[in-house]
Design a protein around this motif. Structure first.
Motif, PDB file in Angstrom:
ATOM      1  N   ASP A  58       0.779  -1.161  -0.163  1.00 20.48           N
ATOM      2  CA  ASP A  58       0.052  -0.201  -0.130  1.00 20.48           C
ATOM      3  C   ASP A  58       1.234   1.332   0.547  1.00 20.48           C
ATOM      4  O   ASP A  58       2.502   1.171  -0.420  1.00 20.48           O
ATOM      5  N   GLU A  59       0.190   2.543   0.362  1.00 17.04           N
ATOM      6  CA  GLU A  59       1.133   4.093  -0.147  1.00 17.04           C
ATOM      7  C   GLU A  59       2.175   4.120   0.857  1.00 17.04           C
ATOM      8  O   GLU A  59       2.455   4.363   0.910  1.00 17.04           O
ATOM      9  N   THR A  60       1.507   3.242   2.541  1.00 15.04           N
ATOM     10  CA  THR A  60       2.612   3.158   3.435  1.00 15.04           C
ATOM     11  C   THR A  60       3.639   2.061   3.297  1.00 15.04           C
ATOM     12  O   THR A  60       4.994   1.924   4.167  1.00 15.04           O
TER      13      THR A  60
END
Length: 141
Positions: A58-60
């Protein structure tokens, strides 16, 4: 040049047992140790963290798993404690997810509990919701 070789989109093929792994399961974040996720050989998690299964981040940077987070929570707790607290989760959903993740000790426990009581999962989970089911299965490490 990277300091360590990696596999499957940045997931180290090997790492220390105490390494913290961040997961995003169906939009909910979970964090646990590599050791917790991999004590069952040949499971989804062992394959994922060894690089045999490719990962999506994911984006993290957390590993994204497109599954139901409500059902995942008791599965992760089982991996942590070898105890099962099924409150709020339908037994057949839990069994299905345990099979998906290749968690043989949990699958066997769920099948044993269901066969022992010879009742529907709904009746069984209502009765056991105030207590936890413990797995005494010894797994090779």
């Amino acid at each position: 040049m990277a300091a360590a070789a990696t596999a499957a989109e940045g997931v180290p093929s090997r790492g220390p047992p105490g390494e913290v792994i961040h997961l995003n399961v169906g939009g909910k974040r979970f964090s646990t140790s590599r050791q917790t996720l991999t004590w069952i050989p040949d499971s989804f998690f062992s394959s994922l963290l060894s690089g045999r299964i490719s990962t999506l981040k994911d984006e993290t940077g957390a590993i994204f798993i497109d599954r139901d987070p409500t059902v995942f929570a008791p599965i992760l707790n089982f991996l942590r404690t070898k105890e099962l607290d099924p409150r709020g989760v339908h037994g057949s959903s839990l069994l299905h997810e345990a099979q998906f993740y290749g968690l043989t000790p949990l699958v066997l426990l769920l099948q044993f509990v269901a066969c022992s009581f010879e009742r529907s999962w709904i009746d069984l989970l209502v009765e056991t919701s105030s207590s936890m089911v413990t797995c005494r299965h010894q797994c090779s490490q």
